[in-house]
Design a protein around this motif. Structure first.
Motif, short mmCIF file in Angstrom:
data_model
loop_
_atom_site.label_atom_id
_atom_site.label_comp_id
_atom_site.label_asym_id
_atom_site.label_seq_id
_atom_site.Cartn_x
_atom_site.Cartn_y
_atom_site.Cartn_z
N ARG A 92 0.80 -1.22 0.00
CA ARG A 92 0.00 0.00 0.00
C ARG A 92 0.83 1.26 0.00
O ARG A 92 0.29 2.37 -0.06
N GLY A 257 -17.89 3.93 -3.26
CA GLY A 257 -16.49 3.63 -3.01
C GLY A 257 -15.65 4.83 -3.38
O GLY A 257 -16.17 5.81 -3.90
N GLN A 282 -10.66 1.33 5.80
CA GLN A 282 -11.48 0.13 5.95
C GLN A 282 -12.95 0.43 5.66
O GLN A 282 -13.65 -0.35 5.02
N ASN A 284 -14.20 2.91 3.75
CA ASN A 284 -14.39 3.18 2.33
C ASN A 284 -14.29 1.92 1.48
O ASN A 284 -15.00 1.77 0.48
N GLU A 285 -13.41 1.01 1.89
CA GLU A 285 -13.26 -0.24 1.14
C GLU A 285 -14.48 -1.15 1.28
O GLU A 285 -14.70 -2.04 0.44
N ARG A 286 -15.28 -0.93 2.32
CA ARG A 286 -16.48 -1.75 2.52
C ARG A 286 -17.68 -1.24 1.72
O ARG A 286 -18.69 -1.95 1.62
N PRO A 329 -14.90 2.11 -8.09
CA PRO A 329 -15.52 0.96 -7.41
C PRO A 329 -16.40 0.11 -8.31
O PRO A 329 -16.81 -0.98 -7.91
N GLU A 332 -15.32 -3.68 -8.82
CA GLU A 332 -15.57 -4.60 -7.71
C GLU A 332 -17.06 -4.89 -7.58
O GLU A 332 -17.46 -6.04 -7.32
#
Length: 413
Positions: A92, A257, A282, A284-286, A329, A332
């Motif tokens: 990262r 996202g 975390q 934002n990734e969800r 996003p 995904e």
């Protein structure tokens, strides 16, 4: 013909700089090791990310801008700006490969009294600990004595035509006071205001703070979106009212996202992690997974299953009215829907071909017909060409992840 400026890296950072310099009358050469964008630009064709239009490229060329893959051009300029991409690596952290390659190419041709600037997003300390040794070793010159070295964080808002380069203040931090002033003299030709930082580390950390500010606030409003849905509260109305406060508040809006080229930096060079930024990442990734859950719930409420459902995704880019799909996003979300057994198609006026994990996603030719035929239509990006009032009438079910539809016309995130 020698140029005053070399922009190294003709991507989303370098091209706007080259445009601003050319507009200001600075003789500019653009260098990139990849021959494809160089050939496209030389032919007057716009970049695939949509950062500049074909007419803007043509004006740059007529103004003397010269794209090239010839590194010897780097030894003929008074100022060189490294705008190489630094995508996130496996850990990262910013991948500095393109920056170090650019530094080596420049170092072999670096002349005394040249001003070298770095604009790529990097960890604090990169200018002094990575860039400086490469330039000195490759040139035999000494930074701060034989050539000037400074950092200036890029400040771009792709697709925002209201943002003008000349009216965007530039932060600069030089290795020495003389380096700072050399950098200020250059940027002073392009912008109205130059802000001097104490040094390169402070200027580099400005970028870290600005990027993390965006991600933390997006995470806050994303979490508010989930909470407000559970409470039956209209978050979009809450934001509309809150942004009338003239102090202490800046409006951010939720979405499916976070995309774009700037990634949150939650650890800095091995130092302790920024826990708030880590948590924001975390959250934002969800959000793509939350969108999937909302899709499944809506379908279930209307007696349908995600398996076999026809789902139309609208807007698959990371920003409105641009073709750039960097970290959007939509990929995904499409992948997860396919894994649930949904039949996914898409519409985007800026993306004619889209693949998710090397699988082509069918593109809808007629937007309204596709929305009428789909069991669920999901607005992921609000392009200006979308008539959302008309779309809300045509679609069987419409989930708006951007809060762009009129109140009551669709289900909102």
């Amino acid at each position: 013909m020698p140029a005053d400026l070399a922009v190294i890296g003709l991507g989303h950072l370098g091209l706007p700089l080259a445009q601003a310099a050319t507009t200001a009358g600075v003789a500019t050469v653009g260098f990139d090791t990849d021959p494809r964008p160089v050939a496209e630009l030389a032919a007057g064709r716009p970049p695939v990310d949509g950062s500049l239009t074909a007419s803007e490229i043509r004006r740059m060329l007529s103004g003397g801008f010269r794209p090239t893959t010839n590194p010897t051009e780097l030894g003929r300029v008074r100022t060189a700006v490294i705008c190489a991409p630094t995508p996130p690596g496996a850990d990262r952290a910013p991948d500095l490969t393109a920056v170090t390659d650019a530094a080596r190419a420049l170092a072999a041709r670096l002349r005394p009294n040249t001003t070298v600037l770095l604009e790529s997003p990097v960890h604090p300390g990169t200018t002094e600990e990575v860039l400086r040794p490469l330039l000195e070793a490759g040139s035999g010159l000494r930074a701060g004595r034989d050539f000037h070295l400074a950092y200036s964080p890029g400040r771009l808002d792709p697709g925002n035509r209201a943002q003008e380069y000349a009216h965007t203040p530039r932060v600069i931090g030089g290795l020495t006071p003389a380096c700072t002033e050399a950098a200020a003299a250059f940027y002073g030709r392009l912008t109205d205001k130059v802000v001097r930082a104490r040094g390169p580390r402070e200027a580099e950390t400005v970028k870290v703070l600005e990027t993390n500010f965006r991600h933390v606030n997006i995470a806050l409003v994303n979490e508010m979106a989930v909470l407000c849905h559970e409470l039956g509260v209209d978050l979009w109305d809450v934001i509309r009212c809150a942004e009338t406060k003239p102090f202490g508040f800046q409006a951010f809006r939720p979405g499916p996202g976070v995309g774009g080229h700037s990634v949150p930096v939650d650890t800095v060079g091995g130092h302790r992690p920024l826990r708030l930024v880590e948590l924001a990442g975390q959250i934002n990734e969800r959000m793509p997974q939350y969108v999937i859950r909302r899709c499944a719930q809506l379908l279930n409420e209307h007696g349908k299953s995600a398996r076999g459902a026809r789902i139309l995704l609208l807007g698959v880019t990371y920003k409105p009215d641009l073709p750039d799909r960097e970290a959007a996003p939509a990929g995904e979300i499409a992948r997860r829907l396919m894994e649930l057994g949904a039949v996914v198609s898409y519409h985007d006026p800026h993306v004619l071909d889209w693949r998710v994990r090397d699988r082509p996603v069918p593109r809808a030719d007629s937007l309204y017909e596709a929305a009428a035929a789909a069991d669920l239509t999901v607005l992921l990006q609000h392009h200006r060409t979308y008539d959302l009032q008309g779309l809300a009438v045509k679609a069987q079910l419409l989930l708006d992840t951007r809060g762009a539809t009129p109140a009551g016309a669709a289900h909102r995130l």
